[in-house]
Write an enzyme that holds these catalytic residues in place. Sequence first.
Site, PDB file in Angstrom:
ATOM      1  N   ARG A  27      16.312 -18.421  -1.339  1.00 47.60           N
ATOM      2  CA  ARG A  27      18.227 -18.464  -1.326  1.00 47.60           C
ATOM      3  C   ARG A  27      18.412 -17.545  -1.816  1.00 47.60           C
ATOM      4  O   ARG A  27      20.438 -17.311  -2.139  1.00 47.60           O
ATOM      5  CB  ARG A  27      18.742 -19.610  -0.702  1.00 47.60           C
ATOM      6  CG  ARG A  27      18.345 -20.494   0.666  1.00 47.60           C
ATOM      7  CD  ARG A  27      18.514 -19.336   1.907  1.00 47.60           C
ATOM      8  NE  ARG A  27      18.366 -20.113   2.342  1.00 47.60           N
ATOM      9  CZ  ARG A  27      17.110 -19.811   3.621  1.00 47.60           C
ATOM     10  NH1 ARG A  27      16.376 -18.885   2.804  1.00 47.60           N
ATOM     11  NH2 ARG A  27      17.036 -20.750   4.492  1.00 47.60           N
ATOM     12  N   SER A  46      22.462 -23.464   7.120  1.00 48.32           N
ATOM     13  CA  SER A  46      22.712 -24.629   6.327  1.00 48.32           C
ATOM     14  C   SER A  46      23.846 -24.645   4.751  1.00 48.32           C
ATOM     15  O   SER A  46      24.230 -23.616   4.521  1.00 48.32           O
ATOM     16  CB  SER A  46      21.119 -24.558   6.062  1.00 48.32           C
ATOM     17  OG  SER A  46      20.177 -24.788   6.096  1.00 48.32           O
ATOM     18  N   GLU A  97      24.713 -23.044  -0.160  1.00 49.21           N
ATOM     19  CA  GLU A  97      24.140 -22.035  -0.490  1.00 49.21           C
ATOM     20  C   GLU A  97      25.433 -20.815   0.399  1.00 49.21           C
ATOM     21  O   GLU A  97      25.351 -19.863   0.249  1.00 49.21           O
ATOM     22  CB  GLU A  97      22.696 -22.154   0.947  1.00 49.21           C
ATOM     23  CG  GLU A  97      22.723 -21.174   1.730  1.00 49.21           C
ATOM     24  CD  GLU A  97      21.742 -20.780   2.892  1.00 49.21           C
ATOM     25  OE1 GLU A  97      21.083 -21.380   2.944  1.00 49.21           O
ATOM     26  OE2 GLU A  97      21.911 -19.897   3.452  1.00 49.21           O
TER      27      GLU A  97
END
Length: 342
Positions: A166, A240, A338
Amino acid sequence: MERSVKEHFPLKQYNTFGVEAFAKQYIEIRSEESLARLFAEHPALTQQPLLILGGGSNILFTKDYDGLVIHMNIPGIRHTVSGNTVMVSAGAGVIWNELVWYCVDRQFAGIENLALIPGTVGAAPIQNIGAYGVELQDVFASCRVFDTHRGEFSTFDKEACRFSYRESYFKREAKGRFIITEVTLQLSLKPTFNTSYGAIHAELEKRCITEPTIADIASVVSSIRTDKLPDPSTIGNSGSFFKNPIVPVQYLKQLQSTFPDRNFVFYPAGTDRVKIAAGWLIEQCGWKGKRMGDAGTWKNQALVLVNHGNASGTSIYDLSEQIIADVEAQFGITLEREVNIL
Ligand code: FAD
Ligand code: EPU
C-alpha cells in the site's frame, strides 16, 4: 485564466465517502497535451497547492481544498502482443475495473484478482493497489508521469516506483510532485492463477468450478467483494481505512501470551514479521458496526469506515483517531491510515 477552470467547485460527487467539500479551483484534464499546456501557460494557477484527483475512492476531505484540483480523465486503452507477453497501456482516467475486464475479455492474465477495486488507472500505482494475493507491482511495467517541479514528462519503471504494501515513491517521498498520465502493465497469455485466498477457493467450489478461467476468477473475486464491502454508491466509504500493521513475530508472541484466550488473525510478512488483520484488532476493541453520529465502521468489516448519511470529513477523521487510540491502548500497535487525508 484558463476558461475551463471552475471556481468554488463542489466535490461531494467526486469522493466515495460522499462528504461535502469545495475546491477553490477545479479543472478536468483529458490529454497529456492539455496538462502540459496548463503548466506552461498558466503559472499562477499551477503554483498554488495542487490535488490530483482520480475517482476519489481513497481520499477523505476534512476541509475545503484551498488550491487547484486537477481531475485526471485521460481515456484510452491499447495493447501489443509478443509471444505470450502482452503489454497493455491505459490512460490515467480509465476506470480500473474497466481495464480489468478489457484484459479478462481478451484472455490477458494477471489482474483478474484485482477486479472491482474502485478508482482509476492513474491512481493504481500510488498505493500499489492489491487484493486477493496480487498487487499492482506483480504486473507493473512502467508509467508515464508529468513532473510538476520541472514541467516535463518522463517514464518511471517498476524499480523507480519503490512499491511496497500500500505504498510507493509517489505516496511517500514524492507526494504530490508527479502526475501519472498513463500506466503500462505486462500481462500474459498463459495464466498462473493465484487462488491462495480461502474465500476464492470456497466460492469456486460453491460454483462447482474445478478448472477456472481468467473470467471465473474475476467474477468470483467480484462477488466476494460485493458480499463483504459496502457499495460506495449506497453508503459512503473508502475501502480499508487503515493498513494492516506489520510487526515482529516476537511482538505477536508477546501479545499471544498476554491475551491467551484471543485468536489473533495474522499472515506471514517476510521471515521474522507478521501482518495482523487490523479489522480484527478494531473488532476486538468493540468498534465493529458502531457509529458516532453518521460516522461509523461497517457492520461486516470493521476496517472500513462509513458515512451513514451526512457525516462530515472531520467526524470520520475523529472516529479514526478514537479507533487508533483504543487499538494502541489495548494492543500497543499504532494503526496507520491507508486513506489520504486532506
Ligand atoms: P483517488 O482517491 O482520486 O486518489 C488517491 C490518491 O492518489 C490521492 O493522493 C491522489 O492525489 C492520487 N492520485 C490519483 N490519481 C493520480 C494521478 N493520475 N497521478 C498522481 N496521483 C494521483 N484499494 C486497494 O488497494 N485494494 C482494495 O481491495 C481496495 N478496495 C476498495 C474498496 C472500496 C469499496 C473502496 C471505496 C476503495 C477501495 N480501495 C482499495 C481503495 C481505492 O480503490 C484505491 O486506492 C484506488 O487506487 C483509488 O483510485 P482513485 O482514482 O479513486 O484515487
Ligand atoms: N476480520 C475480523 N473482523 C473484521 C474484519 C476482518 O475479524 O471486522 C478478520 C477476519 O478474520 C478476516 C481477516 O480479518 O479473515 C482479514 O479480513 P479481509 O479478508 O476482509 O481482509 P483485510 O485484511 O481486512 C485486505 C485489504 C483489502 C483487500 C482484502 C482482500 C488492506 C488494508 N486491506 O483487507 O483492501 O481487498 O484484504 O485482499 O490491506 C483496501 O485497501 O481498501 C482494501 C479493501
